[in-house]
Write a protein that holds these residues in place. Sequence first.
Motif, PDB file in Angstrom:
ATOM      1  N   ARG A 128       0.814  -1.217   0.000  1.00 31.50           N
ATOM      2  CA  ARG A 128       0.000   0.000   0.000  1.00 31.50           C
ATOM      3  C   ARG A 128       0.850   1.269   0.000  1.00 31.50           C
ATOM      4  N   SER A 183      -2.472  -7.598   2.237  1.00 27.85           N
ATOM      5  CA  SER A 183      -3.712  -7.286   1.515  1.00 27.85           C
ATOM      6  C   SER A 183      -4.582  -8.516   1.275  1.00 27.85           C
ATOM      7  N   ARG A 213      -7.148  -1.515   6.100  1.00 33.50           N
ATOM      8  CA  ARG A 213      -6.496  -2.385   5.128  1.00 33.50           C
ATOM      9  C   ARG A 213      -7.459  -2.836   4.037  1.00 33.50           C
ATOM     10  N   ASP A 231      -7.066  -1.509   0.459  1.00 32.62           N
ATOM     11  CA  ASP A 231      -5.888  -1.815  -0.357  1.00 32.62           C
ATOM     12  C   ASP A 231      -6.243  -2.117  -1.806  1.00 32.62           C
TER      13      ASP A 231
END
Length: 424
Positions: free
Chosen positions: A113, A133, A154, A157
């Motif tokens: 990321r 991810s 997250r 992502d």
Amino acid sequence: MRKLLLIAPTCDGQDVGEAWVAYQWVKRLAVRNDVTLLTYNKRSKLPASVQLPGLRVVEWTEPSLFSRVERFNSLLKPGYIPFYIKARGWIRRALAQGEKFDLAHQILPVAMRYPSPLAGLGLRYLIGPVGGSLDSPEGFKGDRDTAPWYVGLRRLDRLRMRFDPWLRQTYTDASCVVGIAPYVRSFLSGLPVRRFEILSETGLEALPDAVDRSGRVGPLRLLYVGRVIRTKGIRDAIRAMALLKDLPLVLDVVGDGFDRAICEDLVAKLGLAERVIFHGRLARADVDRFYQSADIFVFPSYREPGGNAVFEAMGWGLPIVTCDRGGPGAAVDETSGILITPVDPNQFAHAISDAIRHLAMNRALRLMLGDGARLRAATVALWTQKVRRMEELYLKLSDEATLSDVEAQSNNCDLGLNERQRLQ
């Protein structure tokens, strides 16, 4: 000797996690390359320039604000933004002053990321090993998770990889992307990646002395080592233990985390207080003693990007029970353990209990898989092999670059010859 530019926002051989991993890569790659390292120095930590004498280290001090919230900082890395700006500026100035590098390599962060300061500057570069991810299996998404709110970020992502131009350029400009497991290729499938290789992000210095488990008596010792968070599957392992009350088993849980209180409540509710024991975070030497006394390593993490936890256990000759996804799914094969497909918590607990029961009832299988695990660790998990693989990749990229330059020169010569013939 190859002139190599390495990017690692954290690099500390006295730390743990990514900082320690970066230090291992840099130290080893510097043996055969002329290395320049761009990194941060965390306040109160020994600078990388001191830990890596003889290397050219360009080091900036991490802003003090981020060091005050270390857990938040380690998860989301807000300090990466000023590091990116400083590193990109340094690279621009170095190139403008005529400095040349044969190759650049961004080692960290592992998560996919973070845009690279190398992108778009005309340098040939690698990025990785990268990973992360991973989504949770659909059947687990409604399960209560005790992680802080910011861990949920997250989930963005995949959207960012589709729409963030700086992040996309990081991977499309790279001469090679190194993924920690095959799932990384799938995550990047929407991008025209030039070259993709698989290599786990960390390794073992050496295998510990072999442990003879053939004559052991008494309860079988199951071992988990790692953070105690929902996605590591500790709750599911506890539910599995409740299905195995007819067998003499003890599960040692080494580590701590957000999910520990819920796991301890579950142990009490299921009447497993003498069969599931929490030891918290321990010193390295104490963890090694647990590996020595264990019979089976149970690592039911269903969203695990890397494979270092299982590599450690494999080095100790332990048969593995883990998931067939992420890093562990790539690290463990049929010669070293039992892989489980996680669908939902109920199915998962039963599958874990079935795998443990199969190993508990078959000493010969346990010992065979333990020997296979140690052999596989010796084959794929040692630092010496990982660095050799990376050096081979550097060489391939250098050869391809040379061939590309030769072809370009040849094409220019052909164009010049055609032009002269036309004029004649």
